[in-house]
Design a protein around this motif. Sequence first.
Motif: not given
Length: 614
Positions: A20-22, A138-150
């Motif tokens: 995942l992280y090198g 509403e538009a911002d809430l549509r964008q998810g997150f990948d909990l593994r990165y960033g």
Amino acid sequence: MRKWSVEELPAGQQGSLRQLYGAQLDERRGYTAHRIQYVRDLTESERQVVTYGETTPVSPLRQNLYKLEGKLLPLRFNLAIRTLTEQEDVLRTNYCVAGDKMLAVVFKERRNLPVIIYRNLEQTSGKDLDEQLRRLMEADLRQGFDLRYGSLLRFAVYHTGASEYAVVVTGVQAVMDNFDVRNIFRYIHNLPLEKAPAAATATAGGAESIRSYWRQLLSDLPGLSHLPYEETGAGGQDAGQERQEQNYLTHIPSDVLSDLKELSKDNKKVLMSVLQTAWGLLLQGENDCRDVAFCLLAPGSEAGRGSQSMLPLRVRVAEDPKVQELTEQVFKQFLVSTSYAALARKDIQAVLDQQEKGFYHVLNFGDFLQDEGSYSQRQGKREGRIVTQEVWDTRELHLGVRFRYAEWEIAITFAYDCRYFQPAGIEKLAQDYILMLRQMVMDWQQPYSAFRANWSRRRSQSMAAKPVQQRTNLLDALLQLELLQSCDKGLVQAFAGTAKLLTCYEGDRLFGQDVEEQLLFVVRGKLARSMETGDGWYNTLDIVAEKAWANDSVLLPKRRNQLALEVLTDQALLLVIPRITMESVMRREPAMAQSIIMHFGRQLEKYQRLWLQS
């Protein structure tokens, strides 16, 4: 709490982290892009909100809107976030599955902080401002997150008046619940920082009186209702597919909304009951029955940490009531049930005592239930006053439907799991729902039996008469590009391998790498362009429509201004070409370079004319 270095972990977990992280090289021997400071188990509060997905961890999202008074400078805000990220471990934390165990990974530093857009909305006020903020949130809430990165937090800052700012913070609940966002505002105004309150843990799900009410309401409930166009068993966990959530946005047509408001006498809660009844009737038609139940997100508090309070709603038709009478029954049931809305989804499933009768979709009418003053009516504070806060949890759900209310429109967002729905199916589902609302308006005083017959006939006619929509394909979009009109048709193939079509929805924003590393052309829809000229704030430049090149300054090697785009229409279709591809073609094909020179000449002429007119 026990903490481990990477070297102290079992070999299997070390291998997972390395993938995942090198590799975690010694600082004296090499560079590590993602240097891990330590690894730990999840706390009790984190275990309640971070769970296993199919291959990745998932968590509910929390979104807070703050109203801030005082002076806010973008540079100072960025410094506050950078400083607090260095001080707070929770802001450098990600979550991953290593081996067979969920771990919290804390990094030594967060190199890539979230890009923050600062936008000037001083020209908008009152209800227009409230609606603009709701659309952007509403538009911002549509964008998810990948909990593994960033970073697991996102920020948007809007200048809404003299010494007045709206700050929208969207993030993973595990982070939001363990970090006091208002410390950012305190840092900006040189106020003492405060420690985040200890995260509460969930209590047992509901008193016996609450459980008794739901047992009675849901007794003898038929089997789980099948959703229209749901592909039961397609893909899914058995096929090893990872959950992928997509969104579809639509609006209730203005003529239908006008009739609905007239029938509900402009009462938001009555209007909400009409929309709820329509959903129940749609499920009845799909399942050929007269008794269905579905879940709403309950108004008010959560049912324990990380769990949204659910409110089951049962639409049961006895005898032959009029459509209006059925809607009134649903309205009364909702008013009574809100007093008992204190159970999470798993608690309701326990009340049902049958796994197959669980609820796998939910309707959210939060905008209809806000009793407190809107943003424009609230007074801000130097350390930030919370105007609204919302938790959105689609874990284990096949479909989530959000209704956004405004005085002149109702927007509906379908957040769906791609393993159970195809985009075309969701589009048809939205069309059927609008058709159901039309039929309810027409048959408001008709008995249920007549309404049901009319609905079946109208739906059949609609499906038979509806032409097959020709979707724009990539080659068609490239052929329509004005830049390629004067070039050889064979040049289109030079872009076909790397170009793509991107669908965006109302309120979606593109900025940073989205507009700096690729060329964006509008195939369908309208976008507002905003520009930042050095002070950090984005101001609206103009509006671009179909066939326009939205970010034509992307080819400049040293850009002095930063550009941001916002979708204005229900949907927008963009043609995306990587910048490196265009630069390569320009070097090989003089006709392409000449076409771009002609484009900039026309743009120069356009702005010269606008300058004189202004």
